[in-house]
Design an enzyme around this catalytic site. Structure first.
Site, PDB file in Angstrom:
ATOM      1  CG  ASP A 188       1.548  -3.307  -2.718  1.00 40.06           C
ATOM      2  OD1 ASP A 188       1.090  -3.374  -1.561  1.00 40.06           O
ATOM      3  OD2 ASP A 188       1.605  -4.287  -3.484  1.00 40.06           O
TER       4      ASP A 188
ATOM      5  CG  HIS B  13       1.595  -3.210   5.828  1.00 45.08           C
ATOM      6  ND1 HIS B  13       1.666  -4.410   6.514  1.00 45.08           N
ATOM      7  CD2 HIS B  13       0.700  -3.401   4.828  1.00 45.08           C
ATOM      8  CE1 HIS B  13       0.859  -5.291   5.943  1.00 45.08           C
ATOM      9  NE2 HIS B  13       0.246  -4.699   4.923  1.00 45.08           N
TER      10      HIS B  13
ATOM     11  CG  HIS C  31      -2.373  -1.360   1.866  1.00 43.55           C
ATOM     12  ND1 HIS C  31      -1.855  -2.125   0.861  1.00 43.55           N
ATOM     13  CD2 HIS C  31      -2.553  -2.197   2.933  1.00 43.55           C
ATOM     14  CE1 HIS C  31      -1.728  -3.381   1.284  1.00 43.55           C
ATOM     15  NE2 HIS C  31      -2.140  -3.451   2.530  1.00 43.55           N
TER      16      HIS C  31
ATOM     17  CB  VAL D  46       3.210  -8.622   4.994  1.00 41.52           C
ATOM     18  CG1 VAL D  46       4.594  -8.422   5.615  1.00 41.52           C
ATOM     19  CG2 VAL D  46       3.334  -9.059   3.535  1.00 41.52           C
TER      20      VAL D  46
HETATM   21  P1  5GP Z   1      -1.461  -6.938   3.407  1.00 35.94           P
HETATM   22  O1  5GP Z   1      -2.115  -7.965   2.527  1.00 35.94           O
HETATM   23  O2  5GP Z   1      -0.646  -7.599   4.503  1.00 35.94           O
HETATM   24  O3  5GP Z   1      -2.383  -5.875   3.932  1.00 35.94           O
HETATM   25  O4  5GP Z   1      -0.455  -6.156   2.468  1.00 35.94           O
HETATM   26  C1  5GP Z   1       0.767  -6.677   2.084  1.00 35.94           C
HETATM   27  C2  5GP Z   1       1.157  -5.979   0.810  1.00 35.94           C
HETATM   28  O5  5GP Z   1       2.525  -6.225   0.597  1.00 35.94           O
HETATM   29  C3  5GP Z   1       0.411  -6.475  -0.441  1.00 35.94           C
HETATM   30  O6  5GP Z   1      -0.309  -5.400  -1.026  1.00 35.94           O
HETATM   31  C4  5GP Z   1       1.517  -7.001  -1.337  1.00 35.94           C
HETATM   32  O7  5GP Z   1       1.311  -6.698  -2.702  1.00 35.94           O
HETATM   33  C5  5GP Z   1       2.752  -6.312  -0.778  1.00 35.94           C
HETATM   34  N1  5GP Z   1       3.976  -7.067  -0.958  1.00 35.94           N
HETATM   35  C6  5GP Z   1       4.161  -8.391  -0.691  1.00 35.94           C
HETATM   36  N2  5GP Z   1       5.432  -8.745  -0.966  1.00 35.94           N
HETATM   37  C7  5GP Z   1       6.050  -7.616  -1.403  1.00 35.94           C
HETATM   38  C8  5GP Z   1       7.393  -7.349  -1.838  1.00 35.94           C
HETATM   39  O8  5GP Z   1       8.268  -8.211  -1.889  1.00 35.94           O
HETATM   40  N3  5GP Z   1       7.663  -6.070  -2.213  1.00 35.94           N
HETATM   41  C9  5GP Z   1       6.727  -5.080  -2.178  1.00 35.94           C
HETATM   42  N4  5GP Z   1       7.112  -3.864  -2.568  1.00 35.94           N
HETATM   43  N5  5GP Z   1       5.459  -5.299  -1.769  1.00 35.94           N
HETATM   44  C10 5GP Z   1       5.134  -6.554  -1.391  1.00 35.94           C
END
Ligand code: 5GP
Length: 118
Positions: free
Chosen positions: A37, A106, A108, A102
């Site tokens: 992440d 996915h 975490h 996103v």
């Molecule tokens: P969500 O908030 O959808 O559960 O998790 C999305 C995750 O994607 C977040 O923890 C964020 O830090 C990670 N993330 C967003 N953009 C990028 C990126 O460009 N590269 C990587 N490696 N992680 C990303």
């Protein structure tokens, strides 16, 4: 024309899978990719991402059963192979109001520090 439109609609994770933007890849096979992440919330914070662009857990269909299971199996594999990741937490946000940012399914994978229970 249609393929250009589809390309523009891709999420950040599809762009990572397609190698259009860089990421730190920990594991990859035909069905999924595991990356670090970009904004880690724990010493070990990985994202387990299916290559198929499924929006979220609620969008999984019966046809996705194998990939859904594989996402969990890889978590066990990461736990066994990454030093310090024996104990881990898996989180999947489903929907913007609980923190999904996103919209490509996915998990975490968080490890490397003590965490409070819910
Ligand atoms: P969500 O908030 O959808 O559960 O998790 C999305 C995750 O994607 C977040 O923890 C964020 O830090 C990670 N993330 C967003 N953009 C990028 C990126 O460009 N590269 C990587 N490696 N992680 C990303």
């Amino acid at each position: 024309m249609e393929s250009t439109e589809l390309k523009q609609d891709r999420t950040i994770f599809e762009k990572i899978i397609d190698r259009d933007i860089p990421s730190d890849i920990v594991f990859e096979d035909d069905d999924l990719i595991v990356i670090k992440d970009i904004s880690p919330k724990a010493p070990i914070h990985l994202l387990i991402i299916p290559k198929k662009p499924i929006k979220d857990i609620a969008s999984l269909k019966a046809d996705d059963q194998a990939i859904a299971g594989k996402l969990l199996l890889i978590a066990g594999h990461l736990s066994e192979t990454i030093p310090g990741a024996k104990d881990f937490r898996l989180i999947a946000n489903n929907g913007a109001s609980v923190g999904q940012s996103v919209f490509h399914l996915h998990f975490h994978f968080l490890a490397g520090k003590a965490m409070d229970g819910f």
